[in-house]
Design an enzyme around this catalytic site. Structure first.
Site, PDB file in Angstrom:
ATOM      1  N   TYR A   1      43.451  42.128  43.088  1.00 58.98           N
ATOM      2  CA  TYR A   1      43.311  43.485  43.449  1.00 58.98           C
ATOM      3  C   TYR A   1      42.549  44.380  42.525  1.00 58.98           C
ATOM      4  CZ  TYR A   1      45.131  47.760  45.852  1.00 58.98           C
ATOM      5  OH  TYR A   1      45.158  49.009  46.335  1.00 58.98           O
ATOM      6  N   CYS A   2      41.450  45.234  43.045  1.00 55.71           N
ATOM      7  CA  CYS A   2      40.903  46.206  42.206  1.00 55.71           C
ATOM      8  C   CYS A   2      40.579  45.610  40.671  1.00 55.71           C
ATOM      9  CB  CYS A   2      41.968  47.360  41.900  1.00 55.71           C
ATOM     10  SG  CYS A   2      41.130  48.644  41.046  1.00 55.71           S
ATOM     11  N   LEU A   3      41.086  46.080  39.647  1.00 49.82           N
ATOM     12  CA  LEU A   3      40.704  45.677  38.245  1.00 49.82           C
ATOM     13  C   LEU A   3      41.176  44.129  38.246  1.00 49.82           C
ATOM     14  CD1 LEU A   3      42.066  48.502  35.984  1.00 49.82           C
ATOM     15  CD2 LEU A   3      39.717  48.160  36.693  1.00 49.82           C
TER      16      LEU A   3
END
Length: 577
Positions: free
Chosen positions: A308-310
């Site tokens: 998720y994301c980074l």
């Protein structure tokens, strides 16, 4: 004193000055802003044609505005002279159609439109500097909006009259309460939600811990489970439990109820002692150590990995390194709002150039990490109306306190970023785009996403200010494997926390096979229709189709292999402040 020592001393003085400045500028480099302004001003000064157009625009539009205002004084149903932008909700309330507030709103929109024209389309100005100047002008205009002042906002006036001034009194109390909390270095307490009590409460055990991660294994909810487990790699910029919020919207709980064995990484919140943690540590002590533990607990089973994301960017990087080394432990990869090509990374790129990164690096050097308040300041600027001015109006001028929800509580529970890792991430990923270009180094050799052969499930959100969906879509050009792309309603966080049964949720989904030809994101958007519901359901089906036969639930940890349960979920790292 040696010349080297003297140079280091001078550099340290510069860094201390920049670090002190950064506390007042919310991490924005004055030099970067000045360069952008001068680029715009000099080129505008050498564009007499553009200047004459701007002057003609002022005269013509103001003449039309004066005529419209005279008519609007007696006709509240008069169509507006200037339509606000689609996402602009400031003047939606009926009170803004009454005189004189309709003329005030239209006058502001007229000036906003003119400044957009004045700060864009100047021949010779670099794209980055043009974006910075337009962004700065927009911040000033957002601050000067008539919605922010009691005498020009009819909603504030009407509420004050209706409550006999009590709304303003309550707003003052809200302001004093927040000032007191800020002075004490705390945040407004929410007693309704608490981690370990009604947040992050899916049953499980921490089965591995090092100085960077805790690995949580969740207890099964079904009599049998899919053979392949799921490893979730969350972003380390915030706490992991956005994916395990309340029981009704917990992604983790949903997955285990569907028969999946789920592992979750919970990141350590770094402090000054962790300043030298690097990207390689997040790869090796993060994802690789988690995979090693899962392989010991569930031998000879491949793993569905989700990021998720980074965490998604980190997972993609690690997966490319595994593929390069012919390590076949992964069964599939799922990426949620994760960018892998940063050439068009949205408005966050406003804060990414050599000057800005040098300035931010000095700020992190001072403390050994990037503070949560500095990151929050950047995100607030990106959405100043939603996150700052509308809140000021609502809480301090209308006297309203929004009720806290689980997502808001999680959003206030931020973490720090270690100096070395964040510097490497910003320079290598954002500024140089090394991952997409095949230049990112893992274990002394470059990695390429084109080496990945396992299927990918990629999710983007329509209203994402952090990872714009067209930027996430660039993954299509970087991999040579089957890619299922999902565009879901909502923003960076709310679009991911999109449990089945959530009202007004929809998504688009399409599979791009390795032999299919590339289509542009806009063409993709027009080709695939919206489907009502949660994207969690097709994702769960996608995982099931790529899993083997179901088997008995595994034990919690593996004591014989050195991975005995340490403590109950949510563990200890999630409580670090």
């Amino acid at each position: 004193m040696s010349q080297t020592r003297f140079t280091e001393l001078k550099n340290s003085v510069d860094r201390v000055i920049h670090a002190l400045e950064g506390r007042f500028t919310q991490g924005v480099s004055p030099a970067s802003l000045t360069l952008a302004y001068l680029d715009w001003l000099i080129h505008l000064g050498h564009s007499p044609g553009k200047i004459s157009e701007l002057m003609e625009n002022v005269v013509r539009k103001h003449q039309a505005y004066l005529v419209w205002s005279a008519r609007a004084a007696s006709d509240p149903n008069l169509p507006p002279l200037i339509e606000p932008r689609t996402q602009d909700r400031r003047f939606d309330k009926p009170a803004w159609s009454n005189f004189p507030f309709n003329t005030i709103a239209q006058g502001f929109l007229l000036h906003e439109q003119w400044w957009h024209y004045a700060t864009t389309g100047i021949p010779g100005v670099s794209r980055h500097h043009e974006n910075v100047v337009y962004f700065a002008a927009r911040q000033w205009l957002d601050m000067m909006s008539p919605t922010n002042f009691p005498t020009t906002n009819p909603e504030i006036i009407n509420r004050a009259v209706e409550t006999a001034g009590n709304s303003l009194y309550q707003g003052l109390q809200n302001l004093l309460e927040d000032l007191q909390a800020y002075t004490l270095g705390s945040t407004r307490e929410c007693k309704e939600y608490c981690v370990g009590e009604n947040l992050a409460v899916t049953e499980g055990q921490v089965v591995y811990r090092n100085n960077l991660i805790e690995l949580i294994q969740y207890s099964p909810k079904t009599a049998s489970v899919y053979a392949e487990p799921i490893l979730i790699v969350p972003a380390w910029i915030m706490k992991y439990y956005i994916l395990d919020l309340s029981p009704h919207n917990s992604m983790v709980r949903y997955l285990v109820e569907q028969g999946h064995t789920v592992f979750m990484i919970s990141w350590h919140n770094p402090d000054a002692e962790d300043r030298d943690l690097a990207m390689k540590d997040y790869i090796n002590r993060g994802v690789r150590d988690a995979l090693k533990a899962i392989n010991a607990i569930l031998p000879e089973r491949k793993v569905h990995a989700a990021g998720y994301c980074l965490g998604g960017t980190l997972l993609a990087t690690t997966a490319a390194a595994l593929a390069r080394d012919e390590d076949e432990r992964l069964a599939s990869i799922s990426l949620f709002t994760a960018q892998t090509d940063f050439t068009d990374a949205g408005e966050l790129m406003l804060f990414i150039d050599e000057s800005q990164l040098s300035y931010m690096e000095d700020m992190m050097w001072d403390r050994g990490y990037l503070d949560t308040s500095q990151m929050a300041g950047a995100f607030t600027l990106l959405r100043s109306y939603d996150l700052l001015w509308s809140r000021i109006v609502s809480e301090y001028l209308l006297g309203e306190r929004p009720s806290m929800n689980d997502l808001m509580v999680w959003n206030s529970d931020s973490t720090r970023m270690p100096y070395k890792m964040h510097t490497q991430y910003l320079k290598r990923m954002f500024l140089r785009n090394d991952l997409a270009s095949g230049r990112f180094i893992v274990d002394d050799r470059p990695v390429s996403l084109r080496d990945i052969r396992v299927p990918i499930f990629c999710v983007a959100t329509e209203k994402d200010h952090v990872a714009p969906w067209r930027s996430v879509y660039k993954l299509h050009s970087l991999v040579r494997t089957d890619l299922t792309f999902v565009l879901t309603s909502g923003g960076h966080n709310a679009g991911i926390v999109s449990e089945p049964g959530h009202p007004r949720r929809s998504y688009r989904l399409a599979l791009n096979r390795v032999e299919d030809k590339y289509i542009s994101p806009d063409e993709w958007l027009n080709r695939y229709a919206k489907q009502e519901g949660s994207w969690w359901e097709p994702w769960s089906t996608w995982l099931a189709e790529r899993s083997g036969a179901q088997t008995e639930p595994p034990s919690m940890g593996n004591t014989d292999a050195g991975y005995a349960p340490i403590c109950a979920a949510p563990g200890l790292y999630v409580f670090e402040k």
